[in-house]
Design a protein around this motif. Structure first.
Motif, PDB file in Angstrom:
ATOM      1  N   VAL A   1       0.641  -1.336  -0.618  1.00  0.00           N
ATOM      2  CA  VAL A   1       0.015  -0.119   0.180  1.00  0.00           C
ATOM      3  C   VAL A   1       1.097   1.381  -0.168  1.00  0.00           C
ATOM      4  CG1 VAL A   1      -1.620   1.650   1.352  1.00  0.00           C
ATOM      5  CG2 VAL A   1      -1.814  -1.305   1.039  1.00  0.00           C
ATOM      6  N   ARG A   2       0.472   1.949  -0.561  1.00  0.00           N
ATOM      7  CA  ARG A   2       1.469   3.429  -0.914  1.00  0.00           C
ATOM      8  C   ARG A   2       0.420   4.603  -0.496  1.00  0.00           C
ATOM      9  NH1 ARG A   2       5.565   5.253  -3.119  1.00  0.00           N
ATOM     10  NH2 ARG A   2       5.274   4.211  -4.696  1.00  0.00           N
ATOM     11  N   ALA A   3       1.368   5.173   0.689  1.00  0.00           N
ATOM     12  CA  ALA A   3      -0.145   6.244   1.483  1.00  0.00           C
ATOM     13  C   ALA A   3       0.764   7.066   1.086  1.00  0.00           C
ATOM     14  CB  ALA A   3       1.471   6.098   3.218  1.00  0.00           C
TER      15      ALA A   3
ATOM     16  N   CYS B   1      -3.362  13.566   0.629  1.00  0.00           N
ATOM     17  CA  CYS B   1      -4.863  13.957  -0.251  1.00  0.00           C
ATOM     18  C   CYS B   1      -5.117  15.059   0.614  1.00  0.00           C
ATOM     19  CB  CYS B   1      -5.592  12.387   0.172  1.00  0.00           C
ATOM     20  SG  CYS B   1      -5.271  10.810  -0.763  1.00  0.00           S
TER      21      CYS B   1
ATOM     22  N   CYS C   1      -4.247   9.103   1.588  1.00  0.00           N
ATOM     23  CA  CYS C   1      -4.799   8.047   1.364  1.00  0.00           C
ATOM     24  C   CYS C   1      -3.587   7.109   1.453  1.00  0.00           C
ATOM     25  CB  CYS C   1      -4.980   8.917   0.713  1.00  0.00           C
ATOM     26  SG  CYS C   1      -6.421   9.976   0.842  1.00  0.00           S
ATOM     27  N   GLY C   2      -4.221   5.586   1.314  1.00  0.00           N
ATOM     28  CA  GLY C   2      -3.435   4.853   0.414  1.00  0.00           C
ATOM     29  C   GLY C   2      -3.987   3.493  -0.203  1.00  0.00           C
ATOM     30  N   THR C   3      -3.546   3.765  -1.380  1.00  0.00           N
ATOM     31  CA  THR C   3      -3.989   2.558  -2.296  1.00  0.00           C
ATOM     32  C   THR C   3      -2.683   1.981  -2.736  1.00  0.00           C
ATOM     33  OG1 THR C   3      -4.694   4.607  -3.286  1.00  0.00           O
ATOM     34  CG2 THR C   3      -4.631   2.859  -4.967  1.00  0.00           C
TER      35      THR C   3
ATOM     36  N   GLU D   1      -1.022  -1.077  -4.295  1.00  0.00           N
ATOM     37  CA  GLU D   1      -0.218  -0.706  -5.407  1.00  0.00           C
ATOM     38  C   GLU D   1      -0.420  -2.120  -6.481  1.00  0.00           C
ATOM     39  OE1 GLU D   1       3.389   1.440  -5.065  1.00  0.00           O
ATOM     40  OE2 GLU D   1       2.703   3.190  -5.327  1.00  0.00           O
TER      41      GLU D   1
ATOM     42  N   LYS E   1      -7.253  -0.437  -5.061  1.00  0.00           N
ATOM     43  CA  LYS E   1      -8.353  -0.041  -4.178  1.00  0.00           C
ATOM     44  C   LYS E   1      -7.886   0.879  -3.541  1.00  0.00           C
ATOM     45  CE  LYS E   1     -12.198  -3.223  -5.185  1.00  0.00           C
ATOM     46  NZ  LYS E   1     -12.940  -3.910  -4.540  1.00  0.00           N
ATOM     47  N   ARG E   2      -8.704   2.047  -2.595  1.00  0.00           N
ATOM     48  CA  ARG E   2      -7.756   2.860  -1.895  1.00  0.00           C
ATOM     49  C   ARG E   2      -8.150   1.935  -0.087  1.00  0.00           C
ATOM     50  NH1 ARG E   2      -9.017   8.741  -2.569  1.00  0.00           N
ATOM     51  NH2 ARG E   2      -7.307   9.314  -3.732  1.00  0.00           N
TER      52      ARG E   2
ATOM     53  N   TRP F   1      -8.290   5.719   4.469  1.00  0.00           N
ATOM     54  CA  TRP F   1      -8.808   7.590   3.504  1.00  0.00           C
ATOM     55  C   TRP F   1      -8.906   8.525   4.199  1.00  0.00           C
ATOM     56  CZ3 TRP F   1     -11.374   3.578   1.924  1.00  0.00           C
ATOM     57  CH2 TRP F   1     -12.769   3.509   2.321  1.00  0.00           C
TER      58      TRP F   1
ATOM     59  N   LYS G   1     -16.589  -0.731   5.475  1.00  0.00           N
ATOM     60  CA  LYS G   1     -15.267   0.247   5.968  1.00  0.00           C
ATOM     61  C   LYS G   1     -15.577   0.792   7.713  1.00  0.00           C
ATOM     62  CE  LYS G   1     -16.999   3.416   2.746  1.00  0.00           C
ATOM     63  NZ  LYS G   1     -18.264   4.978   2.378  1.00  0.00           N
TER      64      LYS G   1
END
Length: 130
Positions: A42-44, A47, A52-54, A56, A73-74, A77, A99
């Motif tokens: 996950v890339r933090a 935002c 945010c973290g998506t 990769e 996907k995130r 966030w 969530k």
């Protein structure tokens, strides 16, 4: 000279009133394997005023690339800094579609995430890759 003192005073007050920040959160983090053996990277990154973290990439527990709908996907966030150096925001586990409110705290190369829902909290620790 009074202008210099005013600028210095403003800088000191701003520094004192700013929240205490933990270690740097931005970067790429690796999760531990979930119940299906999926490990996500996950890339933090910032935002707006939050983090945010998506996802990769996804790998199996042995480190081999794995196809996954989680990629892109995130997973977290709206993570906003708190006075104690932690971040609070929303977390979505890739294997579930629920969530949850989460707290994030970074200490060196470890990110501790605590997510809570329905009165029950779970903790996980991710490791910094870069």
């Amino acid at each position: 000279m009074p202008l210099f003192k005013s600028i210095l005073l403003a800088a000191v007050v701003t520094g004192v009133s700013a929240p205490v920040f933990s270690d740097v959160v931005e970067g790429v983090w690796r999760s531990k394997p979930d119940q299906n053996g999926l490990v996500i990277h996950v890339r933090a990154k910032p935002c707006g005023t939050a983090l945010c973290g998506t996802v990769e990439r996804a790998k199996d527990r042995y480190g081999y690339e794995k196809r996954s709908t989680a990629v892109g996907k995130r997973v977290f966030w709206d993570m906003k800094p708190q006075a104690d150096g932690s971040y609070v925001g929303t977390f979505l586990e890739p294997s579930a579609s629920k969530k949850q409110i989460a707290t994030m705290l970074v200490n060196g190369n470890a990110m501790k995430l605590q997510k809570c829902a329905d009165g029950q909290c779970d903790e996980m620790v991710w490791t910094r890759l870069r």
